[in-house]
Write an enzyme that holds these catalytic residues in place. Structure first.
Site, short mmCIF file in Angstrom:
data_model
loop_
_atom_site.label_atom_id
_atom_site.label_comp_id
_atom_site.label_asym_id
_atom_site.label_seq_id
_atom_site.Cartn_x
_atom_site.Cartn_y
_atom_site.Cartn_z
N GLY A 27 0.84 -1.40 -0.01
CA GLY A 27 0.30 -0.07 -0.13
C GLY A 27 1.12 1.69 -0.20
O GLY A 27 0.41 2.12 0.67
N LEU A 105 -2.67 -6.38 -7.98
CA LEU A 105 -1.52 -7.70 -8.95
C LEU A 105 -3.07 -7.47 -10.00
O LEU A 105 -2.45 -8.59 -10.41
CB LEU A 105 -1.09 -7.95 -8.51
CG LEU A 105 0.75 -6.89 -7.98
CD1 LEU A 105 1.43 -7.86 -7.41
CD2 LEU A 105 0.77 -6.55 -8.73
N LEU A 107 -5.98 -8.67 -12.60
CA LEU A 107 -6.90 -8.67 -13.55
C LEU A 107 -8.22 -7.82 -12.93
O LEU A 107 -8.37 -8.64 -12.67
CB LEU A 107 -7.23 -9.45 -14.41
CG LEU A 107 -7.47 -8.44 -15.78
CD1 LEU A 107 -6.55 -7.21 -16.42
CD2 LEU A 107 -7.61 -9.68 -17.00
N ILE A 108 -9.07 -6.88 -13.48
CA ILE A 108 -10.46 -6.87 -12.70
C ILE A 108 -11.10 -6.56 -13.89
O ILE A 108 -10.90 -5.79 -15.24
CB ILE A 108 -10.56 -5.73 -12.23
CG1 ILE A 108 -9.93 -4.09 -11.82
CG2 ILE A 108 -10.34 -6.03 -10.44
CD1 ILE A 108 -10.65 -3.18 -10.79
N ASN A 120 -4.63 3.19 -12.95
CA ASN A 120 -3.45 3.04 -12.20
C ASN A 120 -2.88 3.29 -12.34
O ASN A 120 -2.73 4.64 -13.41
CB ASN A 120 -3.50 1.64 -13.01
CG ASN A 120 -2.75 0.26 -13.04
OD1 ASN A 120 -2.46 -0.07 -11.36
ND2 ASN A 120 -1.74 -0.20 -13.95
N HIS A 122 1.70 2.61 -13.53
CA HIS A 122 2.34 1.61 -12.90
C HIS A 122 4.25 2.05 -13.45
O HIS A 122 4.17 3.89 -13.89
CB HIS A 122 2.29 1.10 -14.61
CG HIS A 122 3.39 0.07 -15.04
ND1 HIS A 122 3.07 -1.18 -14.41
CD2 HIS A 122 4.29 0.08 -16.06
CE1 HIS A 122 4.47 -1.71 -14.95
NE2 HIS A 122 5.22 -1.61 -15.77
C1 GRF Z 1 4.20 1.28 -6.68
O1 GRF Z 1 5.13 0.90 -6.89
C2 GRF Z 1 2.94 1.05 -8.54
O2 GRF Z 1 3.55 1.57 -9.40
C3 GRF Z 1 2.93 -0.51 -8.55
O3 GRF Z 1 2.74 -0.53 -7.09
C4 GRF Z 1 3.41 -0.34 -6.21
C5 GRF Z 1 3.69 -0.39 -4.97
O4 GRF Z 1 2.86 -1.59 -4.56
N1 GRF Z 1 0.87 -0.22 -9.25
P1 GRF Z 1 3.09 -1.74 -3.19
O5 GRF Z 1 2.56 -1.33 -2.28
O6 GRF Z 1 4.56 -1.97 -3.30
O7 GRF Z 1 2.54 -3.09 -2.86
#
Ligand code: GRF
Length: 219
Positions: A27, A105, A107-108, A120, A122
């Protein structure tokens, strides 16, 4: 070809935006959004966090921030459709304006009433270095292996394909000599912390117009 125009929002909200946040891990994007909100950088409420697994560290973060958190475990569902239906019914009940995928992580399937209302982020400049299996440090490993000189992050509206959908904001960072996946990830994450609030602010101000697969930002 059919041309259509969908505005995520027709009018500026004029009140704090209600964000539903979906997580699968730590998060970290949620933490950064809360920090920015607390610093007065943007006006948002967080009525609901949904985790795709019960052991997400981000659940504790939500709890500590006093946010309602639900687990919708992906492995309990046979299909993406069933999984997505439950998630979006919770988001509807919570009356969220915008759904934020924050290290989510799975797919929805985005239902029509949430089209262009799911964002989202990335950790690369898409379209390369994205798609199924490319998440977390794997993205930065792939970037370094290819030897590109610039990476960054991308905020986009989610559709029903991994890391696809109209691009809203991109921020670039240099790839430096001697970078490891970890050092690059940290630099990209700093850019993410700017890009996500920026995209959310634009959405709340009704400045995003999606035409076919492109986002136009209104002045
Ligand atoms: C972020 O770097 C983002 O780009 C990607 O997930 C990462 C965060 O995930 N979508 P988390 O909070 O470390 O699980």
């Amino acid at each position: 070809m059919e041309t259509f125009e969908v505005r995520p929002l027709m009018e500026p909200l004029g009140r704090p935006i209600r964000l539903g946040v979906l997580i699968s891990g730590g998060g970290s994007n949620l933490r950064s959004l809360l920090k920015y909100r607390d610093a007065g950088q943007f006006a948002a409420e967080f009525p609901l966090v949904i985790a795709s697994r019960p052991d997400c560290a981000g659940l504790k973060l939500a709890q500590e921030a006093g946010i309602r958190a639900e687990v919708v475990a992906r492995k309990r569902f046979k299909t993406t459709e069933e999984f997505s239906e439950l998630i979006f019914s919770l988001l509807r009940e919570a009356e969220v304006d915008l759904v934020i995928l924050a290290g989510f992580l799975c797919l929805i399937r985005v239902p029509p009433d949430f089209a262009n209302r799911v964002m989202n982020i990335h950790p690369a400049l898409i379209p390369p270095f994205c798609g199924k299996g490319l998440y977390g440090l794997k993205v930065h490993e792939a970037v370094l292996a290819r030897g590109v000189k610039v990476s960054g992050c991308t905020v986009h509206f989610a559709d029903n394909v991994y890391d696809h959908g109209p691009i809203i904001v991109q921020r670039a960072v240099p790839v430096l000599e001697g970078d490891t996946p970890q050092t690059l990830a940290a630099r990209v994450f700093e850019a993410e912390c700017q890009a996500y609030p920026e995209a959310i602010r634009l959405f709340a101000a009704a400045r995003l117009v999606v035409t076919e697969s492109r986002v136009r930002i209104l002045d």
